[in-house]
Design a protein around this motif. Structure first.
Motif, mmCIF file in Angstrom:
data_model
loop_
_atom_site.group_PDB
_atom_site.id
_atom_site.type_symbol
_atom_site.label_atom_id
_atom_site.label_comp_id
_atom_site.label_asym_id
_atom_site.label_seq_id
_atom_site.Cartn_x
_atom_site.Cartn_y
_atom_site.Cartn_z
ATOM 1 N N GLU A 1 5.032 -13.152 26.721
ATOM 2 C CA GLU A 1 4.510 -13.219 28.073
ATOM 3 C C GLU A 1 4.755 -11.871 28.760
ATOM 4 N N ARG A 2 3.724 -11.374 29.397
ATOM 5 C CA ARG A 2 3.860 -10.067 30.044
ATOM 6 C C ARG A 2 3.896 -10.244 31.552
ATOM 7 N N ASN B 1 7.659 -2.932 33.228
ATOM 8 C CA ASN B 1 6.792 -3.802 32.437
ATOM 9 C C ASN B 1 7.681 -4.661 31.541
ATOM 10 N N CYS C 1 10.011 -1.904 29.599
ATOM 11 C CA CYS C 1 9.527 -0.524 29.636
ATOM 12 C C CYS C 1 9.473 -0.080 31.095
ATOM 13 N N PHE D 1 8.277 -7.907 28.792
ATOM 14 C CA PHE D 1 7.686 -8.676 27.699
ATOM 15 C C PHE D 1 8.694 -9.752 27.285
ATOM 16 N N GLU E 1 5.540 1.142 25.150
ATOM 17 C CA GLU E 1 4.428 0.178 25.147
ATOM 18 C C GLU E 1 3.888 -0.027 23.737
ATOM 19 N N MET F 1 6.217 -2.378 21.907
ATOM 20 C CA MET F 1 6.062 -3.744 22.386
ATOM 21 C C MET F 1 4.759 -4.358 21.858
ATOM 22 N N LYS F 2 3.717 -3.555 21.792
ATOM 23 C CA LYS F 2 2.445 -4.057 21.272
ATOM 24 C C LYS F 2 2.586 -4.487 19.821
ATOM 25 N N VAL G 1 5.298 -7.968 35.448
ATOM 26 C CA VAL G 1 5.783 -6.741 36.071
ATOM 27 C C VAL G 1 6.821 -7.118 37.122
#
Length: 532
Positions: A503-504, A524, A481, A526, A492, A495-496, A506
């Protein structure tokens, strides 16, 4: 006092005949049935090479356009359709990148090779309407049309239509003249090939149908087997794709309806007007330069008269009428249809619809084309191409220096792709299978990653068919994202819902070119592991 009058006599005697001889040589090659094809093919090849080099320079500070990356992604699987569009552009890209590396220069070479083929086909088409001298002039005018040079940098279905639409018009003119079963078969196959490029070509197919009905010789054509054989051949050739459309519940039509329908009257009017003005502006360059070439008399102050009355044996009036009707319909029909049907009309949709305009103008009987006009226009084309090639590195440096780096192509998605590929390999020691991101991010990542993961677009109802959400969850995927993007909240949320166990992290990317930094972009990330 003219320049010629103050030159020494010996100099004038050598210089002027040299130009005349060069013009005569070019005209003789253009009008020679044996050498004409070689001349046009060579011209198209030189044009493609020159403008590939120019585009490599001009786009050196950018990633490839997402349309190019999308075509590459489609070409990884030879399907009968790719959600939004028919499959031909993906097939062509798939074959091309089997032969060439997946690099920026190869993508620009693909675009220019496509346009080079289009130039040769347009020459063959022009020979059905005008003599060989005029046909070569048409080709050079097209090479000066911005769609065939600097605006032709992105290979996509619109650009590929500059091959398939000239083919279908060529097949129509052949069928209209011969009226045979064989010519009807070729027309049907050409029509199917065009429709497999993009559904938008129905505008051109409809214009050809109207030309066949309006033309004074319509009865001879309609009473022949050609049009009916063409329709039957077209239906048979399109049957596999029609079956695919039914299997996917006509997703491309859903995509078009969801994306391009509008209700704001003012916006519709503005878009239609912008479409018309945009295409008129693009046509101005080849038309004005063509007029200069027709009237320009080297080393003389007075121009040639470019118009004359009387019959003109250089023009096949019956076929010229077909060309005029077709061009008029596709010029007027789309913006008028957009106003009536309340449809969003993109300026780029006009790209393939005006390739007949140079021929339509040169086919006017009053226009006179002298031998020197070919050299004049070819010289103009060559000078422009070489000048742009010479200054193209400076143009890029100036843009970077002025920080004109807005837009998706300046975001370092190539750096992002390589970084995420390394992150996946470090964690799972396997090929990265799927990238989940919106098109402007996901497709370039597919192009630039050494693993070329299949793209998956969140919440897209018209899936390309390259992968699915279930497959992505099974194989694992990386979701992306873009921070600050207007779709961030929606991304987001997706993805949620589908990458909650991932694993998140940046990542921030930035490209440096000529020592100057491009825009920094935060992402962002994931990382969803493969299912056990």
């Amino acid at each position: 006092m003219s320049t010629a009058s103050i030159l020494p006599t010996a100099t004038r005697g050598k210089r002027i005949p040299t130009i005349r001889r060069l013009g005569a040589w070019l005209a003789s090659r253009a009008t020679d049935p044996k050498n004409g094809l070689w001349l046009v093919t060579g011209f198209a090849a030189v044009h493609a090479v020159l403008w590939t080099l120019i585009l490599v320079n001009l786009k050196a500070g950018q990633d490839v356009h997402m349309d190019v990356a999308e075509a590459y992604a489609w070409g990884q699987k030879f399907l009968l359709g790719y959600g939004k569009h028919p499959p031909l552009s993906g097939w062509v890209a798939g074959v091309w990148f089997m032969l060439f590396p997946v690099t920026d220069w190869a993508s620009y070479a693909l675009a220019m090779a496509t346009l080079g083929c289009g130039l040769v086909i347009c020459w063959l088409l022009a020979l059905r309407v005008v003599d060989r001298r005029r046909a070569f002039l048409v080709v050079v005018m097209l090479a000066l049309y911005p769609i065939f040079n600097f605006k032709g940098f992105k290979y996509n279905p619109d650009l590929l239509q500059l091959v398939t639409l000239p083919l279908v018009v060529l097949a129509y003119l052949d069928a209209f003249e011969k009226r045979s079963i064989k010519s009807g078969v070729w027309l049907g196959l050409a029509g199917a090939l065009a429709l497999m490029t993009k559904y938008w070509v129905l505008t051109m197919i409809g214009a050809i149908g109207l030309a066949a009905l309006i033309h004074p010789h319509r009865l001879q054509f309609l009473r022949s087997p050609a049009p009916w054989v063409a329709i039957a051949t077209f239906m048979v050739a399109m049957l596999p794709h029609f079956m695919w459309l039914k299997q996917v519940d006509f997703v491309p039509l859903t995509y078009a309806g969801d994306t391009y329908s509008l209700t704001d009257r003012a916006q519709i009017d503005d878009l239609a007007l912008g479409y018309v003005l945009h295409n008129l502006a693009l046509l101005a360059l080849p038309v004005v330069l063509g007029a200069i070439a027709l009237g320009w008399r080297p080393f003389r102050l007075t121009p040639f008269p470019a118009l004359a009355r009387g019959a003109n044996a250089s023009v096949n009036m019956s076929q010229a009428l077909n060309v005029w009707i077709i061009q008029a319909v596709v010029a007027i029909g789309p913006p008028l249809g957009a106003l009536i049907l309340h449809v969003y009309i993109k300026t780029d949709w006009g790209i393939p619809l005006f390739f007949l305009m140079p021929l339509a103008l040169i086919a006017i009987p009053a226009v006179r084309v002298r031998k020197i006009a070919l050299l004049n226009l070819t010289g103009i084309w060559l000078v422009i191409s070489l000048v742009v090639l010479a200054v193209s590195p400076r143009i890029v440096a100036h843009e970077m220096g002025e920080k004109r780096t807005a837009g998706a192509t300046y975001r370092a998605r190539s750096e992002l792709a390589r970084g995420l590929t390394e992150a996946w390999h470090t964690r799972f020691y396997s090929r990265w299978p799927v990238v989940a991101a919106y098109t402007d991010t996901g497709q370039p990542v597919t192009f630039y990653s050494p693993d070329h993961p299949a793209p998956l677009t969140p919440d897209e109802p018209w899936s390309s068919g390259l992968t699915s959400l279930d497959d992505a969850k099974q194989s694992g995927f990386i979701g992306i994202c873009e921070v600050g993007d207007w779709k961030l909240e929606k991304c987001e949320a997706w993805m949620k819902a589908h990458a909650a166990n991932g694993e998140r992290m940046v990542m921030t990317t930035r490209r440096y070119f000529l020592g100057m930094p491009g825009p920094a972009t935060a992402w962002n990330i994931f990382i969803v592991p493969p299912a056990k």
